[in-house]
Scaffold this motif. Structure first.
Motif, PDB file in Angstrom:
ATOM      1  N   PHE A  90      49.059  57.940  12.279  1.00  0.00           N
ATOM      2  CA  PHE A  90      48.313  57.698  11.042  1.00  0.00           C
ATOM      3  C   PHE A  90      47.767  56.281  11.153  1.00  0.00           C
ATOM      4  N   CYS A  91      46.462  56.136  10.998  1.00  0.00           N
ATOM      5  CA  CYS A  91      45.831  54.821  11.158  1.00  0.00           C
ATOM      6  C   CYS A  91      45.174  54.383   9.850  1.00  0.00           C
ATOM      7  N   ALA A  92      45.531  53.184   9.414  1.00  0.00           N
ATOM      8  CA  ALA A  92      44.911  52.569   8.244  1.00  0.00           C
ATOM      9  C   ALA A  92      44.023  51.434   8.731  1.00  0.00           C
ATOM     10  N   TYR A  93      42.777  51.405   8.260  1.00  0.00           N
ATOM     11  CA  TYR A  93      41.796  50.422   8.716  1.00  0.00           C
ATOM     12  C   TYR A  93      41.414  49.492   7.564  1.00  0.00           C
ATOM     13  N   LYS A  94      41.291  48.225   7.870  1.00  0.00           N
ATOM     14  CA  LYS A  94      40.964  47.239   6.845  1.00  0.00           C
ATOM     15  C   LYS A  94      39.602  47.503   6.206  1.00  0.00           C
ATOM     16  N   TYR A  95      38.657  47.959   7.018  1.00  0.00           N
ATOM     17  CA  TYR A  95      37.311  48.187   6.521  1.00  0.00           C
ATOM     18  C   TYR A  95      36.906  49.653   6.689  1.00  0.00           C
ATOM     19  N   THR A 105      40.835  44.826   0.612  1.00  0.00           N
ATOM     20  CA  THR A 105      39.462  45.190   0.983  1.00  0.00           C
ATOM     21  C   THR A 105      39.192  46.663   0.667  1.00  0.00           C
ATOM     22  N   VAL A 106      37.994  47.115   0.996  1.00  0.00           N
ATOM     23  CA  VAL A 106      37.638  48.529   0.919  1.00  0.00           C
ATOM     24  C   VAL A 106      37.645  49.064   2.341  1.00  0.00           C
ATOM     25  N   GLY A 107      38.522  50.022   2.619  1.00  0.00           N
ATOM     26  CA  GLY A 107      38.717  50.453   3.995  1.00  0.00           C
ATOM     27  C   GLY A 107      38.670  51.950   4.192  1.00  0.00           C
ATOM     28  N   SER A 108      39.454  52.406   5.171  1.00  0.00           N
ATOM     29  CA  SER A 108      39.449  53.812   5.563  1.00  0.00           C
ATOM     30  C   SER A 108      40.786  54.181   6.178  1.00  0.00           C
ATOM     31  N   TRP A 109      41.007  55.471   6.394  1.00  0.00           N
ATOM     32  CA  TRP A 109      42.223  55.913   7.067  1.00  0.00           C
ATOM     33  C   TRP A 109      41.968  57.244   7.784  1.00  0.00           C
ATOM     34  N   VAL A 110      42.817  57.520   8.771  1.00  0.00           N
ATOM     35  CA  VAL A 110      42.778  58.795   9.501  1.00  0.00           C
ATOM     36  C   VAL A 110      44.213  59.274   9.687  1.00  0.00           C
ATOM     37  N   ASN A 111      44.442  60.536   9.365  1.00  0.00           N
ATOM     38  CA  ASN A 111      45.750  61.150   9.538  1.00  0.00           C
ATOM     39  C   ASN A 111      45.657  62.195  10.640  1.00  0.00           C
ATOM     40  N   ASN A 112      46.091  61.827  11.850  1.00  0.00           N
ATOM     41  CA  ASN A 112      46.066  62.755  12.979  1.00  0.00           C
ATOM     42  C   ASN A 112      47.492  62.971  13.499  1.00  0.00           C
ATOM     43  N   GLN A 113      48.426  63.081  12.579  1.00  0.00           N
ATOM     44  CA  GLN A 113      49.814  63.338  12.948  1.00  0.00           C
ATOM     45  C   GLN A 113      50.017  64.838  13.203  1.00  0.00           C
ATOM     46  N   LEU A 114      51.263  65.250  13.313  1.00  0.00           N
ATOM     47  CA  LEU A 114      51.576  66.665  13.505  1.00  0.00           C
ATOM     48  C   LEU A 114      50.876  67.483  12.427  1.00  0.00           C
ATOM     49  N   THR A 130      42.105  52.303  17.707  1.00  0.00           N
ATOM     50  CA  THR A 130      40.902  51.499  17.906  1.00  0.00           C
ATOM     51  C   THR A 130      39.694  52.384  18.211  1.00  0.00           C
ATOM     52  N   GLY A 131      38.914  52.660  17.154  1.00  0.00           N
ATOM     53  CA  GLY A 131      37.708  53.474  17.308  1.00  0.00           C
ATOM     54  C   GLY A 131      37.965  54.962  17.192  1.00  0.00           C
ATOM     55  N   TRP A 132      39.211  55.359  17.273  1.00  0.00           N
ATOM     56  CA  TRP A 132      39.593  56.762  17.150  1.00  0.00           C
ATOM     57  C   TRP A 132      41.052  56.794  16.718  1.00  0.00           C
ATOM     58  N   THR A 133      41.577  57.981  16.522  1.00  0.00           N
ATOM     59  CA  THR A 133      42.999  58.106  16.177  1.00  0.00           C
ATOM     60  C   THR A 133      43.596  59.205  17.031  1.00  0.00           C
ATOM     61  N   ASN A 134      44.430  58.833  17.965  1.00  0.00           N
ATOM     62  CA  ASN A 134      45.030  59.830  18.842  1.00  0.00           C
ATOM     63  C   ASN A 134      46.080  60.654  18.108  1.00  0.00           C
ATOM     64  N   TYR A 135      46.390  61.794  18.677  1.00  0.00           N
ATOM     65  CA  TYR A 135      47.345  62.722  18.061  1.00  0.00           C
ATOM     66  C   TYR A 135      48.711  62.051  17.889  1.00  0.00           C
ATOM     67  N   GLY A 136      49.305  62.244  16.730  1.00  0.00           N
ATOM     68  CA  GLY A 136      50.625  61.690  16.449  1.00  0.00           C
ATOM     69  C   GLY A 136      50.606  60.423  15.614  1.00  0.00           C
TER      70      GLY A 136
END
Length: 204
Positions: A128-133, A155-164, A120-126
């Motif tokens: 992978f977050c997929a966002y609807k928008y 929809t058209v969204g976004s993602w963040v990969n902050n895994q290992l 929510t608003g960020w992606t903590n370490y470990g």
């Protein structure tokens, strides 16, 4: 002059109509039973939790309708664990209150889904977050266990990969193609066309 219908024939006809009516009700989802009653009680409980957290009755009901829609899309693969969370067995779907652009904690938080608001608003370490928008907004799916997870959006969204560091996710498309995403840490804030995506495996 018409002959009277025998009593036995009338009885058999009535019984057949009862059976047919019962079968039709079950097929159309109108039948009730212990499982249905339990599910309805659980939903009512989540609506009450949402109201206790400050939502109006209308907001709480609309939120539950959104969650119910997701549960249908996941076709039995998700379990509601709070007013706006669905446990996906290794990932968690976080749902926004209608009219808001990011999920927020509501009601009792389940230990089953760890810290479900790491997306929510960020992606903590470990995670992978997929966002609807775009720009990390809207409903999100936070993935923490290595597995394939369905994407329910068009929809058209976004993602963040902050895994290992070095972990690469795989994105699967409706045309049966796939794409290996960049290794962690990586992100895409705009232009992710979810309508073409069926699943993401967050790590290989």
């Amino acid at each position: 002059m018409k002959k009277p219908i025998p009593f036995v024939t009338m009885l058999v006809t009535a019984l057949l109509l009862t059976v047919i009516g019962s079968t039709t009700a079950t097929a159309t989802g109108t039948a009730t039973g212990p499982a249905t009653a339990t599910a309805q009680t659980a939903r009512a409980g989540y609506v009450a939790q949402a109201q206790a957290a400050g939502l109006s009755a209308g907001q709480a009901t609309a939120l539950q309708a959104k969650v119910d829609g997701y549960l249908v899309k996941f076709d039995g693969q998700g379990t509601q664990v709070s007013p706006n969370q669905v446990d996906l067995d290794g990932a968690v779907l976080n749902v926004t209150v209608p009219g808001e652009n990011r999920p927020r904690p509501l009601g009792d938080q389940s230990a089953q889904v760890y810290n479900a608001y790491d997306c929510t608003g960020w992606t903590n370490y470990g995670w992978f977050c997929a966002y609807k928008y775009e720009n990390r907004t809207g409903d999100n799916i936070g993935m923490y266990s290595c597995a394939k997870y369905a994407i329910p959006w068009v929809t058209v969204g976004s993602w963040v990969n902050n895994q290992l560091t070095g972990t690469k996710p795989m994105m699967y498309y409706s045309n049966h193609g796939s794409e290996l995403l960049p290794a962690a840490y990586s992100s895409r804030s705009k232009g992710v066309q979810w309508r073409y995506v069926t699943q993401i495996r967050n790590c290989l």
